[in-house]
Design a protein around this motif. Structure first.
Motif, PDB file in Angstrom:
ATOM      1  N   TYR A  75      -2.229 -12.003   2.268  1.00 51.76           N
ATOM      2  CA  TYR A  75      -2.805 -11.021   1.337  1.00 51.76           C
ATOM      3  C   TYR A  75      -3.154  -9.724   2.066  1.00 51.76           C
ATOM      4  O   TYR A  75      -2.883  -8.623   1.567  1.00 51.76           O
ATOM      5  N   CYS A  76      -3.717  -9.837   3.255  1.00 52.92           N
ATOM      6  CA  CYS A  76      -4.087  -8.650   4.032  1.00 52.92           C
ATOM      7  C   CYS A  76      -2.856  -7.869   4.487  1.00 52.92           C
ATOM      8  O   CYS A  76      -2.868  -6.632   4.513  1.00 52.92           O
ATOM      9  N   VAL A  77      -1.792  -8.573   4.848  1.00 56.02           N
ATOM     10  CA  VAL A  77      -0.557  -7.891   5.264  1.00 56.02           C
ATOM     11  C   VAL A  77       0.000  -7.062   4.113  1.00 56.02           C
ATOM     12  O   VAL A  77       0.375  -5.885   4.287  1.00 56.02           O
ATOM     13  N   PHE A  78       0.034  -7.640   2.931  1.00 60.73           N
ATOM     14  CA  PHE A  78       0.547  -6.895   1.776  1.00 60.73           C
ATOM     15  C   PHE A  78      -0.389  -5.752   1.387  1.00 60.73           C
ATOM     16  O   PHE A  78       0.067  -4.697   0.927  1.00 60.73           O
ATOM     17  N   GLN A  79      -1.688  -5.942   1.563  1.00 60.97           N
ATOM     18  CA  GLN A  79      -2.621  -4.854   1.274  1.00 60.97           C
ATOM     19  C   GLN A  79      -2.450  -3.701   2.256  1.00 60.97           C
ATOM     20  O   GLN A  79      -2.577  -2.531   1.880  1.00 60.97           O
ATOM     21  N   LEU A  80      -2.168  -4.023   3.513  1.00 62.28           N
ATOM     22  CA  LEU A  80      -1.875  -2.976   4.492  1.00 62.28           C
ATOM     23  C   LEU A  80      -0.650  -2.179   4.062  1.00 62.28           C
ATOM     24  O   LEU A  80      -0.637  -0.939   4.111  1.00 62.28           O
ATOM     25  N   VAL A 103       9.587  -3.084   6.865  1.00 58.06           N
ATOM     26  CA  VAL A 103       9.321  -4.052   7.933  1.00 58.06           C
ATOM     27  C   VAL A 103       8.013  -4.792   7.663  1.00 58.06           C
ATOM     28  O   VAL A 103       7.931  -6.022   7.790  1.00 58.06           O
ATOM     29  N   ILE A 104       6.983  -4.051   7.275  1.00 59.85           N
ATOM     30  CA  ILE A 104       5.700  -4.689   6.958  1.00 59.85           C
ATOM     31  C   ILE A 104       5.855  -5.628   5.768  1.00 59.85           C
ATOM     32  O   ILE A 104       5.337  -6.753   5.759  1.00 59.85           O
ATOM     33  N   GLU A 105       6.582  -5.174   4.756  1.00 59.08           N
ATOM     34  CA  GLU A 105       6.795  -6.013   3.572  1.00 59.08           C
ATOM     35  C   GLU A 105       7.580  -7.273   3.932  1.00 59.08           C
ATOM     36  O   GLU A 105       7.293  -8.367   3.425  1.00 59.08           O
ATOM     37  N   PHE A 106       8.552  -7.126   4.812  1.00 58.05           N
ATOM     38  CA  PHE A 106       9.354  -8.278   5.221  1.00 58.05           C
ATOM     39  C   PHE A 106       8.512  -9.283   6.001  1.00 58.05           C
ATOM     40  O   PHE A 106       8.670 -10.503   5.833  1.00 58.05           O
TER      41      PHE A 106
END
Length: 252
Positions: A56-61, A232-235
């Motif tokens: 969840y935090c990765v997608f929020q970033l 890249v972040i989304e992946f």
């Protein structure tokens, strides 16, 4: 009429039944007392919860960086790979996006989540977001009418996908804990998410400035690089939704 011996026997049987009932009541009461005083399981050792919070935090970033980059990219001149929009033009795009997002959340998301489940909604949303973001640099090459149509459509779909991803993960977080621990679990989730969202704008603005300084690069020049980095972040977030990292809560 009953004689004295029969009355005595009946009295003894009744007394035995009362004693057994009192004993059972005491046992149940003691069990409930012990259960009530048992400490709840530690949330930090609840991997289905922790893994959902991390993803969840990765997608929020990603979403925070995207929000920062989108507005700056839209007002950038065409020579820098932007859309040359005015601030009011960006506001109109975001207003249309908000209307589409509201309609989707009210009328469509519940049915999609019921059919696919929250985890599959998040995975599909992340995959489609990657494909959609890859088209953003191409939108900047269109004429004025093409840009207006495509950017409104792309912005709406992108935000719909982002909200679908985060809503699905939020549902998984709440399913990973009991009702009595959901307040604490949501507090941990929001605290961690706030940290990532605080970093997002700084990262997004810095990356956009750096990307626009390399317009003549041979590999992913200008805005191509910034949307590649967002992908890249989304992946990374998409990969983390699969095992062995992501653990789903046990079925009730």
């Amino acid at each position: 009429m009953l004689d004295a011996d029969q009355l005595t026997q009946n009295s003894i049987v009744i007394d035995d039944d009362d004693e057994q009932s009192d004993l059972n009541t005491n046992v149940v009461s003691a069990h409930n007392t012990i259960t009530a005083h048992q400490p709840p399981p530690s949330l930090w050792k609840n991997w289905p919860l922790m893994s959902a919070i991390i993803v969840y935090c990765v997608f929020q970033l990603h979403d925070t960086a995207y929000s920062e980059i989108f507005s700056l990219w839209a007002v950038s001149p065409r020579s820098l790979g932007g859309l040359a929009y005015s601030t009011s033009g960006v506001g109109e795009v975001l207003a249309m996006t908000g209307i589409g997002l509201l309609l989707f959340q009210l009328f469509f998301y519940p049915y999609v989540e019921r059919i696919l489940g929250p985890l599959h909604v998040s995975r599909i949303g992340a995959f489609l977001s990657i494909l959609l973001l890859a088209t953003y640099p191409l939108i900047a090459t269109l004429n004025e009418t093409g840009v207006a149509v495509c950017i409104n459509f792309a912005s709406t779909i992108k935000n719909v996908l982002s909200v679908s991803i985060c809503t699905g993960l939020f549902i998984l977080q709440n399913r990973a804990v009991s009702q009595s621990q959901r307040g604490e679990a949501n507090g941990i989730s929001l605290a961690a998410m706030s940290t990532f969202k605080a970093v997002g704008p700084a990262i997004g603005g810095s990356l956009l400035s750096w990307a626009q300084s390399r317009l003549d690069a041979s590999f992913l020049p200008g805005s191509w690089m910034i949307f590649f980095l967002l992908n890249v972040i989304e992946f990374i977030g998409l990969v983390l939704t699969f095992k062995p990292f992501m653990a789903q809560p046990a079925a009730p």
